[in-house]
Scaffold this motif. Structure first.
Motif, PDB file in Angstrom:
ATOM      1  N   ASN A 175       0.801  -1.230   0.000  1.00 55.39           N
ATOM      2  CA  ASN A 175       0.000   0.000   0.000  1.00 55.39           C
ATOM      3  C   ASN A 175       0.829   1.273   0.000  1.00 55.39           C
ATOM      4  OD1 ASN A 175       0.979  -0.182   2.569  1.00 55.39           O
ATOM      5  ND2 ASN A 175      -0.972   0.066   3.631  1.00 55.39           N
ATOM      6  N   TRP A 176       1.979   1.276  -0.675  1.00 52.29           N
ATOM      7  CA  TRP A 176       2.787   2.487  -0.709  1.00 52.29           C
ATOM      8  C   TRP A 176       2.146   3.595  -1.546  1.00 52.29           C
ATOM      9  CZ3 TRP A 176       4.285   3.644  -5.635  1.00 52.29           C
ATOM     10  CH2 TRP A 176       4.371   2.587  -6.560  1.00 52.29           C
ATOM     11  N   ILE A 177       1.138   3.244  -2.351  1.00 51.98           N
ATOM     12  CA  ILE A 177       0.346   4.253  -3.062  1.00 51.98           C
ATOM     13  C   ILE A 177      -1.109   3.810  -2.969  1.00 51.98           C
ATOM     14  CG2 ILE A 177       0.676   3.141  -5.336  1.00 51.98           C
ATOM     15  CD1 ILE A 177       0.706   5.996  -6.542  1.00 51.98           C
ATOM     16  N   ALA A 197       1.837  14.341  -8.355  1.00 49.48           N
ATOM     17  CA  ALA A 197       0.396  14.564  -8.476  1.00 49.48           C
ATOM     18  C   ALA A 197      -0.309  14.319  -7.148  1.00 49.48           C
ATOM     19  CB  ALA A 197      -0.176  13.652  -9.562  1.00 49.48           C
ATOM     20  N   GLN A 198       0.078  13.255  -6.473  1.00 44.22           N
ATOM     21  CA  GLN A 198      -0.571  12.872  -5.214  1.00 44.22           C
ATOM     22  C   GLN A 198      -0.409  13.947  -4.140  1.00 44.22           C
ATOM     23  OE1 GLN A 198       0.359   8.869  -3.730  1.00 44.22           O
ATOM     24  NE2 GLN A 198       0.486   9.733  -1.671  1.00 44.22           N
ATOM     25  N   PHE A 199       0.748  14.595  -4.122  1.00 39.67           N
ATOM     26  CA  PHE A 199       0.967  15.633  -3.112  1.00 39.67           C
ATOM     27  C   PHE A 199       0.276  16.946  -3.480  1.00 39.67           C
ATOM     28  CE2 PHE A 199       4.469  12.772  -1.817  1.00 39.67           C
ATOM     29  CZ  PHE A 199       4.201  12.730  -0.455  1.00 39.67           C
ATOM     30  N   ASP A 200      -0.199  17.059  -4.731  1.00 35.15           N
ATOM     31  CA  ASP A 200      -0.966  18.248  -5.118  1.00 35.15           C
ATOM     32  C   ASP A 200      -2.451  18.090  -4.804  1.00 35.15           C
ATOM     33  OD1 ASP A 200       0.832  20.140  -5.941  1.00 35.15           O
ATOM     34  OD2 ASP A 200       0.885  19.463  -8.019  1.00 35.15           O
ATOM     35  N   ARG A 201      -3.015  16.904  -5.092  1.00 40.75           N
ATOM     36  CA  ARG A 201      -4.438  16.694  -4.838  1.00 40.75           C
ATOM     37  C   ARG A 201      -4.754  15.205  -4.959  1.00 40.75           C
ATOM     38  NH1 ARG A 201      -8.800  18.648  -7.769  1.00 40.75           N
ATOM     39  NH2 ARG A 201      -9.638  16.607  -7.246  1.00 40.75           N
ATOM     40  N   PRO A 202      -5.852  14.729  -4.381  1.00 42.85           N
ATOM     41  CA  PRO A 202      -6.191  13.312  -4.490  1.00 42.85           C
ATOM     42  C   PRO A 202      -6.643  12.938  -5.898  1.00 42.85           C
ATOM     43  CG  PRO A 202      -7.403  14.397  -2.690  1.00 42.85           C
ATOM     44  CD  PRO A 202      -6.783  15.475  -3.518  1.00 42.85           C
ATOM     45  N   TYR A 203      -6.372  11.712  -6.276  1.00 42.00           N
ATOM     46  CA  TYR A 203      -6.915  11.131  -7.506  1.00 42.00           C
ATOM     47  C   TYR A 203      -7.151   9.652  -7.235  1.00 42.00           C
ATOM     48  CZ  TYR A 203      -1.999   9.717  -8.109  1.00 42.00           C
ATOM     49  OH  TYR A 203      -0.742   9.196  -7.926  1.00 42.00           O
ATOM     50  N   ASP A 204      -7.946   9.018  -8.070  1.00 43.32           N
ATOM     51  CA  ASP A 204      -8.237   7.598  -7.911  1.00 43.32           C
ATOM     52  C   ASP A 204      -7.351   6.785  -8.840  1.00 43.32           C
ATOM     53  OD1 ASP A 204     -10.166   8.303  -6.123  1.00 43.32           O
ATOM     54  OD2 ASP A 204     -11.879   7.910  -7.446  1.00 43.32           O
ATOM     55  N   LEU A 205      -6.699   5.776  -8.290  1.00 48.47           N
ATOM     56  CA  LEU A 205      -5.825   4.887  -9.055  1.00 48.47           C
ATOM     57  C   LEU A 205      -6.397   3.478  -9.015  1.00 48.47           C
ATOM     58  CD1 LEU A 205      -3.151   4.036 -10.468  1.00 48.47           C
ATOM     59  CD2 LEU A 205      -2.113   3.901  -8.187  1.00 48.47           C
ATOM     60  N   LEU A 260      -2.548  17.862 -14.563  1.00 51.98           N
ATOM     61  CA  LEU A 260      -3.939  18.072 -14.157  1.00 51.98           C
ATOM     62  C   LEU A 260      -4.033  18.350 -12.668  1.00 51.98           C
ATOM     63  CD1 LEU A 260      -5.811  15.274 -16.149  1.00 51.98           C
ATOM     64  CD2 LEU A 260      -5.980  17.749 -16.540  1.00 51.98           C
ATOM     65  N   CYS A 261      -3.305  17.566 -11.863  1.00 52.66           N
ATOM     66  CA  CYS A 261      -3.351  17.755 -10.411  1.00 52.66           C
ATOM     67  C   CYS A 261      -2.726  19.083 -10.003  1.00 52.66           C
ATOM     68  CB  CYS A 261      -2.664  16.589  -9.704  1.00 52.66           C
ATOM     69  SG  CYS A 261      -3.617  15.050  -9.771  1.00 52.66           S
ATOM     70  N   GLU A 262      -1.703  19.502 -10.733  1.00 53.90           N
ATOM     71  CA  GLU A 262      -1.076  20.791 -10.444  1.00 53.90           C
ATOM     72  C   GLU A 262      -2.053  21.933 -10.737  1.00 53.90           C
ATOM     73  OE1 GLU A 262       3.243  22.704 -11.337  1.00 53.90           O
ATOM     74  OE2 GLU A 262       2.096  22.150 -13.132  1.00 53.90           O
ATOM     75  N   LEU A 263      -2.734  21.872 -11.871  1.00 56.43           N
ATOM     76  CA  LEU A 263      -3.626  22.956 -12.277  1.00 56.43           C
ATOM     77  C   LEU A 263      -4.937  22.944 -11.501  1.00 56.43           C
ATOM     78  CD1 LEU A 263      -3.091  22.906 -16.149  1.00 56.43           C
ATOM     79  CD2 LEU A 263      -2.115  24.500 -14.491  1.00 56.43           C
ATOM     80  N   TRP A 264      -5.377  21.755 -11.085  1.00 54.13           N
ATOM     81  CA  TRP A 264      -6.630  21.639 -10.334  1.00 54.13           C
ATOM     82  C   TRP A 264      -6.368  21.436  -8.841  1.00 54.13           C
ATOM     83  CZ3 TRP A 264      -9.496  17.951 -14.242  1.00 54.13           C
ATOM     84  CH2 TRP A 264     -10.102  18.723 -15.244  1.00 54.13           C
ATOM     85  N   LYS A 265      -5.249  21.929  -8.381  1.00 53.26           N
ATOM     86  CA  LYS A 265      -4.837  21.711  -6.988  1.00 53.26           C
ATOM     87  C   LYS A 265      -5.915  22.155  -6.005  1.00 53.26           C
ATOM     88  CE  LYS A 265      -0.819  22.416  -3.995  1.00 53.26           C
ATOM     89  NZ  LYS A 265       0.584  22.930  -3.956  1.00 53.26           N
ATOM     90  N   SER A 297      11.175   7.948 -13.268  1.00 53.22           N
ATOM     91  CA  SER A 297      10.131   7.112 -13.859  1.00 53.22           C
ATOM     92  C   SER A 297       8.817   7.824 -13.627  1.00 53.22           C
ATOM     93  CB  SER A 297      10.101   5.725 -13.210  1.00 53.22           C
ATOM     94  OG  SER A 297       9.495   5.777 -11.934  1.00 53.22           O
ATOM     95  N   SER A 298       7.746   7.357 -14.245  1.00 52.31           N
ATOM     96  CA  SER A 298       6.467   8.034 -14.067  1.00 52.31           C
ATOM     97  C   SER A 298       5.932   7.886 -12.647  1.00 52.31           C
ATOM     98  CB  SER A 298       5.437   7.534 -15.083  1.00 52.31           C
ATOM     99  OG  SER A 298       5.214   6.158 -14.945  1.00 52.31           O
ATOM    100  N   ILE A 299       6.555   7.008 -11.838  1.00 56.78           N
ATOM    101  CA  ILE A 299       6.206   6.963 -10.415  1.00 56.78           C
ATOM    102  C   ILE A 299       6.453   8.345  -9.790  1.00 56.78           C
ATOM    103  CG2 ILE A 299       6.640   5.856  -8.190  1.00 56.78           C
ATOM    104  CD1 ILE A 299       5.426   3.956 -10.256  1.00 56.78           C
ATOM    105  N   ASN A 300       7.520   9.033 -10.230  1.00 57.48           N
ATOM    106  CA  ASN A 300       7.794  10.386  -9.729  1.00 57.48           C
ATOM    107  C   ASN A 300       6.631  11.320 -10.046  1.00 57.48           C
ATOM    108  OD1 ASN A 300      10.310   8.916 -10.186  1.00 57.48           O
ATOM    109  ND2 ASN A 300      11.353  10.784  -9.564  1.00 57.48           N
ATOM    110  N   ALA A 301       6.081  11.215 -11.267  1.00 59.59           N
ATOM    111  CA  ALA A 301       4.962  12.072 -11.663  1.00 59.59           C
ATOM    112  C   ALA A 301       3.709  11.737 -10.865  1.00 59.59           C
ATOM    113  CB  ALA A 301       4.701  11.923 -13.162  1.00 59.59           C
ATOM    114  N   LEU A 302       3.471  10.431 -10.632  1.00 61.47           N
ATOM    115  CA  LEU A 302       2.324  10.023  -9.818  1.00 61.47           C
ATOM    116  C   LEU A 302       2.459  10.571  -8.396  1.00 61.47           C
ATOM    117  CD1 LEU A 302       2.004   6.261 -10.885  1.00 61.47           C
ATOM    118  CD2 LEU A 302       0.666   8.178 -11.726  1.00 61.47           C
TER     119      LEU A 302
END
Length: 480
Positions: A6-8, A204-212, A39-44, A196-201
């Motif tokens: 559950n690291w993400i 994003a997570q620290f900007d706002r919640p999203y569902d994965l 998206l998470c950055e702009l919709w923070k 890796s795109s893990i960095n982008a995920l």
């Protein structure tokens, strides 16, 4: 007992099917990750917006494989990659070198992180103004922490670059790499330098919640009245769900994205066509250790593409120490190994394509992709130029080249395939418009390497990420 991985945080497909998303992204590789990040950055501060992202695979690593303390270049390439990837030699014989990683982060968990921009003369032909492209390249380079300082201070780097330049190979430069050189300080952690795109995920997570959602096989896109309304997703239990969304971004890969579109019955003469990869040769040579100072360092040179030479050469070394763990003893032999990983341009041709084979279905009953691919006579001439370019570079550097290594690799081995949903103004020869939207389908977009209008000798990851960030900006502008 089995611990939770559950690291993400994740949601089940069933839970996601009960939400209507403003944007649903299919695929968590570099394109999907960059779209989500932006998206998470702009919709923070836009709490009402719902963003979802799904992947066909499960959690594999929390980071690029080279950031894992037990791995180095050799073990990641020779053991970890084969153990965690899917090949298609028998089913896709014309593209037999292709390899996919169905997991969170996709192939960005293993890429070598070279981030050159494409040659400007080709970008000038694209349907986006070069100044606008430059803005998004800089944003992607910032996201990836692109640096040219990876081999700074290395005597091997400095001496061999000078030799290349003195022999007229002026396009040889410090290789740009997606590698975070920032040291951890004042509590700020920089422990995942290879991007890796893990960095982008994570960003994003620290900007706002999203569902994965993971283990979510996207079987088709659902379109009503020329507007996207959602995606049909099949779970591991082979149960079909509909995840509703106002906008859908396909970032499933150059091979999988056209499969989803074609399986959805979406019309478009260019969907899946213009499949383009690189002619690829990896040369091996040796050079005496005695030619360099004790501060040997590492080697990361890129011979950039020119209008005369339609190829790039990544020059790496010494031995396995292009990248290595801090725990490793650097035991050098008298003769150091130098690697020349070269990639040449391939002509974009409509007959090179990804298509759906209705007679071959996967475990979920979804038609598999098939590939029709061949090299033209011009492509083979380019391959000859690539081999000659390796020879010329090795001679300039004083490296003794193993001629038997100069063998053309099977198509797909470069893992740089692109252009099967390419961007353009003409629906007869392109799949999306200049914003990455599928022609004639409102709210349906593509944000992976398949959307590149053309593939130069540069690897596609930086460009795909830049276009994905640009797409996110477009969606936000038109979403109110």
């Amino acid at each position: 007992m089995k611990y939770k991985n559950n690291w993400i945080p994740t949601k089940t497909i069933d839970e996601m099917s009960r939400t209507e998303y403003d944007v649903l992204i299919v695929g968590t590789g570099p394109g999907g990750g960059a779209t989500l990040y932006r998206l998470c950055e702009l919709w923070k501060n836009q709490g009402a917006k719902k963003i979802g992202i799904i992947d066909k695979g499960d959690k594999l690593f929390h980071s690029h494989s080279l950031n894992i303390p037990t791995q180095n270049v050799n073990t990641a390439r020779d053991q970890l990659l084969p153990d965690n990837s899917t090949t298609f030699e028998k089913r896709v014989p014309q593209f037999s070198g292709a390899r996919m990683i169905y997991a969170l982060g996709g192939r960005s968990l293993f890429w070598n992180a070279a981030t050159p921009r494409p040659i400007q003369s080709e970008l000038n032909k694209w349907p986006i103004h070069h100044q606008e492209l430059d803005v998004y390249y800089r944003m992607a380079e910032k996201l990836m922490h692109t640096t040219r300082s990876y081999a700074k201070g290395s005597s091997m780097q400095n001496i061999l670059l000078k030799r290349l330049h003195s022999h007229g190979i002026l396009e040889a430069k410090d290789m740009p790499l997606a590698f975070d050189m920032t040291g951890s300080h004042q509590g700020e952690v920089h422990s995942n330098p290879w991007y890796s795109s893990i960095n982008a995920l994570a960003a994003a997570q620290f900007d706002r919640p999203y569902d994965l959602g993971l283990n979510a096989n996207a079987s088709r896109v659902i379109v009503e009245n020329k507007k996207v309304v959602g995606v049909e997703v099949i779970s591991l239990e082979k149960k079909a769900y509909t995840i509703r969304a106002k906008n859908v971004v396909l970032s499933a890969s150059t091979l999988e994205t056209p499969r989803i579109l074609l399986s959805s019955g979406i019309q478009g003469p260019a969907i899946g066509r213009y499949l383009t990869g690189h002619v690829s040769i990896i040369g091996i040579g040796t050079i005496s250790r005695r030619q360099f100072s004790d501060k040997l360092g590492n080697l990361a040179i890129l011979k950039f593409e020119t209008n005369e030479d339609p190829y790039q050469i990544q020059i790496l070394g010494p031995d396995q120490f292009f990248s290595y763990q801090q725990f490793e003893d650097k035991a050098y032999r008298d003769n150091l190994m130098v690697v020349y990983a070269a990639f040449g341009r391939v002509e974009p041709r409509a007959e090179n394509r990804v298509y759906v084979d209705p007679s071959e279905k996967d475990e979920f009953g979804v038609p598999e992709f098939q590939v029709q691919y061949s090299l033209s006579s011009k492509d083979r001439q380019t391959a000859t130029q690539v081999a000659q370019g390796i020879r010329k570079s090795a001679a300039a550097m004083g490296v003794t080249l193993d001629e038997s290594s100069l063998v053309l690799r099977p198509p797909g081995s470069d893992m740089h395939e692109a252009c099967t949903c390419r961007m353009g103004d003409d629906p007869a020869t392109s799949t999306t418009n200049r914003h990455g939207q599928i022609h004639g389908v409102q709210g349906l977009f593509v944000a992976d390497n398949s959307v590149l209008p053309t593939l130069t000798a540069a690897g596609p990851t930086l460009t795909g990420s830049a276009l994905a960030i640009r797409l996110a900006d477009h969606i936000v502008r038109h979403s109110g």
